[in-house]
Design an enzyme around this catalytic site. Sequence first.
Site, PDB file in Angstrom:
ATOM      1  N   HIS A 140     -10.815   3.687 -14.145  1.00  0.00           N
ATOM      2  CA  HIS A 140     -11.720   2.572 -13.839  1.00  0.00           C
ATOM      3  C   HIS A 140     -11.950   2.431 -12.344  1.00  0.00           C
ATOM      4  CE1 HIS A 140     -12.533  -2.014 -13.921  1.00  0.00           C
ATOM      5  NE2 HIS A 140     -13.648  -1.336 -13.982  1.00  0.00           N
ATOM      6  N   GLU A 172      -8.135   2.097 -11.345  1.00  0.00           N
ATOM      7  CA  GLU A 172      -7.109   1.837 -12.356  1.00  0.00           C
ATOM      8  C   GLU A 172      -7.065   3.043 -13.285  1.00  0.00           C
ATOM      9  OE1 GLU A 172      -6.920  -2.788 -13.527  1.00  0.00           O
ATOM     10  OE2 GLU A 172      -8.899  -1.930 -13.756  1.00  0.00           O
ATOM     11  N   SER A 231     -15.086  -0.824 -18.182  1.00  0.00           N
ATOM     12  CA  SER A 231     -14.504  -1.936 -17.419  1.00  0.00           C
ATOM     13  C   SER A 231     -13.575  -2.771 -18.276  1.00  0.00           C
ATOM     14  CB  SER A 231     -15.590  -2.872 -16.910  1.00  0.00           C
ATOM     15  OG  SER A 231     -16.679  -2.184 -16.446  1.00  0.00           O
ATOM     16  N   ASP A 290       0.835  -1.194   0.000  1.00  0.00           N
ATOM     17  CA  ASP A 290       0.000   0.000   0.000  1.00  0.00           C
ATOM     18  C   ASP A 290       0.876   1.252   0.000  1.00  0.00           C
ATOM     19  OD1 ASP A 290      -2.794   1.273   0.685  1.00  0.00           O
ATOM     20  OD2 ASP A 290      -1.357   2.163   2.070  1.00  0.00           O
ATOM     21  N   ASN A 306      -9.742  -6.884 -14.194  1.00  0.00           N
ATOM     22  CA  ASN A 306     -10.700  -7.749 -14.882  1.00  0.00           C
ATOM     23  C   ASN A 306      -9.992  -8.765 -15.774  1.00  0.00           C
ATOM     24  OD1 ASN A 306     -13.042  -6.895 -13.706  1.00  0.00           O
ATOM     25  ND2 ASN A 306     -13.388  -5.248 -15.187  1.00  0.00           N
ATOM     26  N   GLU A 351     -21.929   0.423 -21.012  1.00  0.00           N
ATOM     27  CA  GLU A 351     -20.742  -0.258 -21.532  1.00  0.00           C
ATOM     28  C   GLU A 351     -21.018  -0.781 -22.947  1.00  0.00           C
ATOM     29  OE1 GLU A 351     -17.852  -0.359 -20.066  1.00  0.00           O
ATOM     30  OE2 GLU A 351     -16.761  -2.152 -20.692  1.00  0.00           O
ATOM     31  N   LYS A 386     -20.105   4.599 -26.470  1.00  0.00           N
ATOM     32  CA  LYS A 386     -19.038   5.338 -25.780  1.00  0.00           C
ATOM     33  C   LYS A 386     -18.266   6.212 -26.769  1.00  0.00           C
ATOM     34  CE  LYS A 386     -18.073   2.556 -21.664  1.00  0.00           C
ATOM     35  NZ  LYS A 386     -18.514   3.370 -20.548  1.00  0.00           N
ATOM     36  N   MET A 428     -22.538   3.670 -11.287  1.00  0.00           N
ATOM     37  CA  MET A 428     -21.166   4.146 -11.155  1.00  0.00           C
ATOM     38  C   MET A 428     -21.109   5.669 -11.112  1.00  0.00           C
ATOM     39  SD  MET A 428     -19.596   1.422 -10.750  1.00  0.00           S
ATOM     40  CE  MET A 428     -17.876   1.842 -10.793  1.00  0.00           C
ATOM     41  N   VAL A 466     -20.993   6.102 -19.041  1.00  0.00           N
ATOM     42  CA  VAL A 466     -22.258   5.711 -19.683  1.00  0.00           C
ATOM     43  C   VAL A 466     -22.219   4.210 -19.949  1.00  0.00           C
ATOM     44  CG1 VAL A 466     -22.496   8.014 -20.722  1.00  0.00           C
ATOM     45  CG2 VAL A 466     -21.577   6.137 -22.094  1.00  0.00           C
TER      46      VAL A 466
HETATM   47  N1  NAD Z   1     -21.568  -1.546 -12.447  1.00  0.00           N
HETATM   48  C1  NAD Z   1     -20.321  -1.944 -12.194  1.00  0.00           C
HETATM   49  O1  NAD Z   1     -20.085  -2.824 -11.367  1.00  0.00           O
HETATM   50  C2  NAD Z   1     -19.188  -1.263 -12.902  1.00  0.00           C
HETATM   51  C3  NAD Z   1     -17.910  -1.319 -12.338  1.00  0.00           C
HETATM   52  C4  NAD Z   1     -16.844  -0.653 -12.964  1.00  0.00           C
HETATM   53  C5  NAD Z   1     -17.080   0.023 -14.146  1.00  0.00           C
HETATM   54  N2  NAD Z   1     -18.322   0.026 -14.690  1.00  0.00           N
HETATM   55  C6  NAD Z   1     -18.503   0.756 -15.941  1.00  0.00           C
HETATM   56  O2  NAD Z   1     -19.111   2.005 -15.674  1.00  0.00           O
HETATM   57  C7  NAD Z   1     -19.915   2.394 -16.792  1.00  0.00           C
HETATM   58  C8  NAD Z   1     -21.307   2.680 -16.309  1.00  0.00           C
HETATM   59  O3  NAD Z   1     -21.812   1.515 -15.701  1.00  0.00           O
HETATM   60  P1  NAD Z   1     -23.085   1.515 -14.735  1.00  0.00           P
HETATM   61  O4  NAD Z   1     -23.105   0.191 -14.089  1.00  0.00           O
HETATM   62  O5  NAD Z   1     -23.097   2.742 -13.939  1.00  0.00           O
HETATM   63  O6  NAD Z   1     -24.250   1.571 -15.820  1.00  0.00           O
HETATM   64  P2  NAD Z   1     -25.738   2.087 -15.664  1.00  0.00           P
HETATM   65  O7  NAD Z   1     -26.501   1.417 -16.731  1.00  0.00           O
HETATM   66  O8  NAD Z   1     -26.200   1.981 -14.259  1.00  0.00           O
HETATM   67  O9  NAD Z   1     -25.620   3.650 -15.999  1.00  0.00           O
HETATM   68  C9  NAD Z   1     -25.320   4.163 -17.239  1.00  0.00           C
HETATM   69  C10 NAD Z   1     -25.971   5.539 -17.331  1.00  0.00           C
HETATM   70  O10 NAD Z   1     -25.502   6.181 -18.489  1.00  0.00           O
HETATM   71  C11 NAD Z   1     -26.573   6.955 -18.999  1.00  0.00           C
HETATM   72  N3  NAD Z   1     -26.284   7.289 -20.384  1.00  0.00           N
HETATM   73  C12 NAD Z   1     -26.343   6.511 -21.480  1.00  0.00           C
HETATM   74  N4  NAD Z   1     -25.971   7.247 -22.561  1.00  0.00           N
HETATM   75  C13 NAD Z   1     -25.656   8.495 -22.132  1.00  0.00           C
HETATM   76  C14 NAD Z   1     -25.220   9.694 -22.750  1.00  0.00           C
HETATM   77  N5  NAD Z   1     -25.040   9.756 -24.040  1.00  0.00           N
HETATM   78  N6  NAD Z   1     -24.998  10.770 -21.972  1.00  0.00           N
HETATM   79  C15 NAD Z   1     -25.179  10.724 -20.638  1.00  0.00           C
HETATM   80  N7  NAD Z   1     -25.619   9.624 -20.002  1.00  0.00           N
HETATM   81  C16 NAD Z   1     -25.855   8.524 -20.732  1.00  0.00           C
HETATM   82  C17 NAD Z   1     -27.782   6.074 -18.813  1.00  0.00           C
HETATM   83  O11 NAD Z   1     -28.985   6.842 -18.847  1.00  0.00           O
HETATM   84  C18 NAD Z   1     -27.498   5.485 -17.417  1.00  0.00           C
HETATM   85  O12 NAD Z   1     -28.056   6.316 -16.424  1.00  0.00           O
HETATM   86  C19 NAD Z   1     -19.793   1.255 -17.797  1.00  0.00           C
HETATM   87  O13 NAD Z   1     -18.797   1.552 -18.695  1.00  0.00           O
HETATM   88  C20 NAD Z   1     -19.399   0.075 -16.927  1.00  0.00           C
HETATM   89  O14 NAD Z   1     -18.700  -0.914 -17.628  1.00  0.00           O
HETATM   90  C21 NAD Z   1     -19.378  -0.571 -14.078  1.00  0.00           C
END
Ligand code: NAD
Length: 720
Positions: free
Chosen positions: A452, A464, A431, A298, A502, A404, A409, A326, A402
């Site tokens: 990340h 990350e 992710s 750490d 991951n 995944e 994206k 997220m 937004v």
């Molecule tokens: N959920 C997890 O465990 C986790 C962990 C690490 C990373 N991530 C990554 O974080 C990102 C978001 O994941 P999440 O789980 O929060 O998804 P989610 O589906 O809960 O949220 C995504 C949000 O993005 C919004 N959105 C879509 N298009 C948009 C745009 N053009 N402008 C603004 N907002 C828009 C949607 O309305 C939604 O509210 C992804 O890339 C995911 O891979 C997720």
Amino acid sequence: MRFDGQSFQCSMLEGGVAELRFDLKGESVNKFNAPTLAELTEVVALIKANPEVKGLLLISGKEVGFVVGADITEFLGHFQKPEDQLIDWIMSVHKLFSTVEDFDFPTVTAINGFAVGGGMELATSTSYRVMADNAKIGFPETKLGIYPGWGGTVRMSRIAGADNAIDWIAAGDTHSAEEALKLGIVDMVVEPAKLREGALDLLGQAMAGKLDWKARRLEKLSPLKLNAIESTMVFESAKAAVGGKFGPNYPAPLAAIETMQRGSTLGRDEALAIEAKDFARIAKTPTAFALVTNFLGDQYVGKIAKKLAKAGTKVESAAVLGAGIMGGGIAFQSASKGTPIVMKDIDEKALALGLSEASKLLSKSVERGKQTPAGMAKVLTQIRPTLSFGDFKTVDLVVEAVTENEKIKKSVLLDLESQVKDEAILASNTSTISITRLAEGLRRPENFCGMHFFNPVPRMPLVEVIRGQKTSDRAVATTVGYALAMGKTPIVVNDCPGFLVNRILFPYFYGFNLLVNEGVDFQRIDKVMEKFGWPMGPAYLLDVVGIDTAYHADVVMAQGFPDRMASKVKSAIGAMFEAKRFGQKNGKGFYQYVPDKKGIPRKQADPDSAGILKPLVQKDNSASITDQDIIDRMMLPMIIEGSRCLEDKIVDTPVEVDMGLLYGLGFPTFRGGALYFADRAGLKAICERAGTFKSLGKLYEPTAQMIRLAETGSTFYEAR
Ligand SMILES: NC(=O)c1ccc[n+]([C@@H]2O[C@H](COP(=O)([O-])OP(=O)(O)OC[C@H]3O[C@@H](n4cnc5c(N)ncnc54)[C@H](O)[C@@H]3O)[C@@H](O)[C@H]2O)c1
């Protein structure tokens, strides 16, 4: 008398008071390293031999605090010594602290800032302790797999009573001046500015015979004042509670109680001898080695991050795109740590949900006393929800969070780039998707990187920071700085599908899929891996991550590493996805989730799962697969992929791999990280065991580096 050492400076005040200052030159904090202890031994002998000394004030020369404890970088060197040498070393410190306790004049420690571990043990050897009202004290040793071994178990149980000593030592928390005063661990609490004056005043009273400091010492030299029944009640009930709470993999808290109990009927010196012997045993446990290694890891990644951040631009205000699970967590974390943030979504409902997620998290911290209602209101005003790009021109960094999906994206990022100032950094929270690929089409790819976070954002320490092919050093440095400002531990990784964590997690899931395909019950796998130390087994973890999320990530990983991650047959993850069982989020995955009275989803077995997975089983080998086979078949792909990440230079050191897994996945801390775990098992044994699973494919094929290290009897950590 004057003494001007590297760590201690001593001078005489009027009236025969010796003032011993602890001020380790060239360091920001005081700690007990080998030269410091040697110097303390020297100066204590001088004080003892000086007939002019009638009282001693022990005080820190550092504004930040008294002592942060023993120098942890020296621990493993001590713990590796043969047991008798380790005991001798501890006994030499006992002798030193007992000499202070046995001075034939009163002594007072003035505590400012922090006094923890060894610092508190020295303080408890003086007659009295005066504490600044903003200082914190405690014994954090159990967090390192050990317990106070410089007299802490002996003196604390005699000063505060066995029950309080157990509470403090077993939990390893730090405590306020108010708590310490209530339990008699300190004798006086004063404003920080009056600390020296207050301590001198108390010392003066003792020297004048107004306080019976000898009676106090006698208590510390005597057995505990407990009769046999009281003793049994205190120690046996504490052992049951603490043993149950920490479990067999974290033996130190329970061992501390046993040591206190063994010494409870004895005088100080005999009790100290027991402590030294018991401590030497606990310091040699694999848990102590792993937890100390984690602590040093750490510090190592923290130091790299802080150094890197210096080259970046300070993020004064930020934005997050996407107000989902997220985005909401990121906004909360940023605002609560002091960086205002704009949160944008395209969906008004999502925006409201993101905000309510943040306020839920804040309410929880108010409930836990970590936040005041006024503080909560202030944090909430630092999150500005919006449906438009209006405020984006002023922000220094935007986290894209937004959905995944590569296409979505890419188009979102392109749009975003035209809405921010030229020097703003864009960071994607993807992710799995390659940062280099996401940068294609951007006008300023040098300002783009990955950031990340892990779910849930407030709880998971890791971020990350992913460097794409065109990412500039400034973008990395600025993002690292922002992650630090959010209270996170950033680790910089080079781009590849899945990045570091991951990329290593999915081979573990493939190990799981293969076991299910051979007929092993997923609940059995979960049980075995939870017993191994994981906070949740792989099936439960998949349900929490979200089966849909895992399925999409799986596709990316299979495309990225087709030689070992592309499955030829349908997998358990695929079957659950097809059945639209997305896990906790829709109430059904491998398990079903039924809300309890408080509305919290509780995991339950689901009779339908077996039927969904049955068609995957070509040949049922489950009867011949042992629990150890399950552990090895799950862990080997993880270790091997960790090694590949080093060979592919995703990160530079095994420390970063292990810290990534500990902080991003909740890898069992008492085992260190995956590579440390492999080192302890021996790479030769690991390679041989992997050889027995050769038929399972490339995920079980040791890498060239592993074979080389195994042949030379080396380890990942030695080779770094
Ligand atoms: N959920 C997890 O465990 C986790 C962990 C690490 C990373 N991530 C990554 O974080 C990102 C978001 O994941 P999440 O789980 O929060 O998804 P989610 O589906 O809960 O949220 C995504 C949000 O993005 C919004 N959105 C879509 N298009 C948009 C745009 N053009 N402008 C603004 N907002 C828009 C949607 O309305 C939604 O509210 C992804 O890339 C995911 O891979 C997720």
